[in-house]
Design a protein around this motif. Structure first.
Motif, PDB file in Angstrom:
ATOM      1  N   HIS A 167     -16.392   9.289  65.910  1.00 18.89           N
ATOM      2  CA  HIS A 167     -16.095   9.870  64.591  1.00 18.89           C
ATOM      3  C   HIS A 167     -17.185  10.834  64.119  1.00 18.89           C
ATOM      4  O   HIS A 167     -17.013  11.515  63.111  1.00 18.89           O
ATOM      5  N   LYS A 168     -18.295  10.898  64.861  1.00 17.50           N
ATOM      6  CA  LYS A 168     -19.355  11.841  64.458  1.00 17.50           C
ATOM      7  C   LYS A 168     -19.433  13.053  65.385  1.00 17.50           C
ATOM      8  O   LYS A 168     -20.398  13.812  65.346  1.00 17.50           O
ATOM      9  N   ARG A 228      -2.898  17.028  61.752  1.00 19.13           N
ATOM     10  CA  ARG A 228      -3.966  16.082  61.400  1.00 19.13           C
ATOM     11  C   ARG A 228      -5.223  16.332  62.243  1.00 19.13           C
ATOM     12  O   ARG A 228      -6.341  16.182  61.771  1.00 19.13           O
ATOM     13  N   PHE A 286      -6.114  11.723  55.393  1.00 27.19           N
ATOM     14  CA  PHE A 286      -6.984  10.632  55.836  1.00 27.19           C
ATOM     15  C   PHE A 286      -8.294  11.113  56.480  1.00 27.19           C
ATOM     16  O   PHE A 286      -9.381  10.697  56.070  1.00 27.19           O
ATOM     17  N   PRO A 287      -8.246  12.023  57.493  1.00 23.90           N
ATOM     18  CA  PRO A 287      -9.509  12.451  58.102  1.00 23.90           C
ATOM     19  C   PRO A 287     -10.433  13.180  57.122  1.00 23.90           C
ATOM     20  O   PRO A 287     -11.651  13.187  57.304  1.00 23.90           O
ATOM     21  N   LYS A 347     -11.245  15.750  46.060  1.00 28.74           N
ATOM     22  CA  LYS A 347      -9.769  15.687  46.010  1.00 28.74           C
ATOM     23  C   LYS A 347      -9.092  17.065  45.984  1.00 28.74           C
ATOM     24  O   LYS A 347      -8.124  17.284  46.705  1.00 28.74           O
ATOM     25  N   GLU A 404      -0.435  12.017  53.218  1.00 30.98           N
ATOM     26  CA  GLU A 404      -1.519  11.013  53.251  1.00 30.98           C
ATOM     27  C   GLU A 404      -2.123  10.911  54.657  1.00 30.98           C
ATOM     28  O   GLU A 404      -3.333  10.739  54.811  1.00 30.98           O
ATOM     29  N   ASN A 405      -1.279  11.026  55.667  1.00 26.43           N
ATOM     30  CA  ASN A 405      -1.777  11.038  57.047  1.00 26.43           C
ATOM     31  C   ASN A 405      -2.748  12.204  57.264  1.00 26.43           C
ATOM     32  O   ASN A 405      -3.786  12.049  57.902  1.00 26.43           O
ATOM     33  N   THR A 433     -10.541  12.435  53.751  1.00 25.68           N
ATOM     34  CA  THR A 433     -11.059  11.402  52.848  1.00 25.68           C
ATOM     35  C   THR A 433     -12.248  10.694  53.485  1.00 25.68           C
ATOM     36  O   THR A 433     -13.285  10.506  52.837  1.00 25.68           O
ATOM     37  N   VAL A 434     -12.117  10.311  54.781  1.00 22.78           N
ATOM     38  CA  VAL A 434     -13.233   9.599  55.437  1.00 22.78           C
ATOM     39  C   VAL A 434     -14.453  10.502  55.598  1.00 22.78           C
ATOM     40  O   VAL A 434     -15.568  10.009  55.740  1.00 22.78           O
ATOM     41  N   ARG A 435     -14.241  11.805  55.535  1.00 25.12           N
ATOM     42  CA  ARG A 435     -15.383  12.722  55.603  1.00 25.12           C
ATOM     43  C   ARG A 435     -15.939  13.049  54.214  1.00 25.12           C
ATOM     44  O   ARG A 435     -16.851  13.858  54.078  1.00 25.12           O
ATOM     45  N   GLY A 436     -15.335  12.437  53.176  1.00 25.36           N
ATOM     46  CA  GLY A 436     -15.881  12.544  51.822  1.00 25.36           C
ATOM     47  C   GLY A 436     -15.619  13.864  51.120  1.00 25.36           C
ATOM     48  O   GLY A 436     -16.378  14.256  50.231  1.00 25.36           O
TER      49      GLY A 436
END
Length: 372
Positions: free
Chosen positions: A84-85, A157, A109-110, A118, A105-106, A112-115
């Motif tokens: 993931h890094k 995605r 997702f990638p 919105k 949403e799919n 959101t996990v990367r911060g």
């Protein structure tokens, strides 16, 4: 043979250096892989099952660890960097979409996990949906989509967080032929538009030839040849590549003489063939001749050919735009000639004995194939 390239260091995004992989400490699935992948290129790893292509991709993704050697991404070693890094997008054959999330949403997702913030996420999701022509599908769930639409979502995605590298493992394997061919062109055009580096794994040679800038042909854990699709097809370096890429007539014989790039091969029944000496040993050594079916000329078309023989027509195989004619030639019962329908002599019939031939530059003398 190990795949090497002469690319400037600044053009290289990924480097495999002496990479090996063994699962049991004895058998090497990947043997001493040296490979440079250029920024922005579409590189396909092609080969039969068990040839090491998927294992190489999984080591690059971070799901497998090299037994020895080093993998560099943008100049730094990633051997110990978790998946993931690595800033790498992935597309799999089974889509791997979250069934309980909508398409939007799919895709989010990638991000959101990367911060990401919105508003940025919303904007990027919208752009990604548009990129794969699914603007109106953001609110649907994966189960409400066709296979082709799900594959488009999986593609979006993988691209939504703008990775420098996208890995694709047999992504079109589950689709029917027509849809697969359509998606091949979509992925190819997306790559051209975005300029992202793509490493693609397939065992489908047609797919590899259609989509790639370069293809690396794997066999028994090693790259046999890495080249542009046309070069692989027209100028295979060994018998494995000649047979694996496209259709190929093989004649076994032995080297009688060689003069520079040309050689003379003797066939078992005494016929002689003049050929390009591509991968041959010393006089007396066994050789496999490779001739593409579309390069063989029949009847009057063979008059000017360097190599002329006769063949008995055994079978016609009709394929719409062209016909494959199986002949008995030089003691071989499965020698094929490919002709466009428009050029086929309508009077030709099974049992006819016809003159045929091919030019010296269209027959390659290669290493002898091992006996089956």
């Amino acid at each position: 043979m190990v795949g090497t390239t002469t690319t400037g260091a600044s053009d290289v995004l990924v480097s495999f250096r002496g990479v090996q992989k063994s699962y049991d400490g004895e058998t090497l699935i990947v043997k001493d892989l040296n490979l440079d992948i250029r920024k922005g290129e579409f590189l396909t790893l092609l080969g039969p099952s068990g040839s090491g292509k998927t294992t190489s991709l999984m080591m690059l993704a971070g799901f497998e660890t090299p037994t020895s050697g080093e993998i560099l991404l943008a100049g730094r070693s990633i051997n110990n960097v978790p998946p993931h890094k690595r800033d790498i997008g992935m597309v799999f054959q089974n889509y791997a979409l979250f069934p309980h999330m909508t398409v939007a949403e799919n895709l989010a997702f990638p991000l959101t996990v990367r911060g990401l913030a919105k508003p940025d996420i919303g904007e990027r999701v919208k752009r990604a949906l548009s990129m794969v022509q699914l603007d109106a599908f953001g609110g649907r769930y994966p189960a409400q989509l066709s296979g082709g639409q799900q594959q488009r979502v999986a593609l979006a995605r993988a691209l939504v967080f703008e990775p420098q590298l996208v890995l694709m493992d047999e992504p079109l394997g589950a689709l029917d032929k027509q849809l697969r061919e359509h998606m091949q062109m979509e992925i190819k055009h997306l790559h051209e538009r975005l300029g992202v580096t793509v490493v693609y794994v397939t065992h489908d040679q047609g797919e590899a030839l259609t989509m790639s800038d370069r293809v690396a042909v794997f066999h028994q854990g090693e790259i046999q040849q890495i080249d542009a699709p046309r070069n692989l097809y027209e100028h295979p370096k060994n018998s494995f590549v000649a047979n694996f890429i496209g259709e190929n007539n093989r004649l076994s014989g032995q080297l009688l003489s060689r003069e520079g790039e040309r050689c003379v091969i003797g066939l078992p029944r005494g016929e002689k063939v003049e050929a390009l000496a591509v991968n041959v040993g010393q006089p007396g050594d066994p050789v496999t001749l490779s001739i593409r079916p579309e390069r063989v000329r029949l009847n009057g078309g063979s008059d000017a050919c360097t190599n002329r023989f006769s063949g008995r027509v055994a079978e016609f195989i009709y394929l719409g735009d062209h016909v494959r004619i199986r002949l008995e030639v030089c003691g071989q019962s499965d020698f094929f000639v490919k002709q466009p329908i428009a050029e086929l002599d309508p009077a030709l019939a099974v049992g006819d004995v016809v003159p045929l031939g091919w030019q010296l530059e269209h027959v390659r003398a290669l290493d002898a194939l091992p006996a089956n």
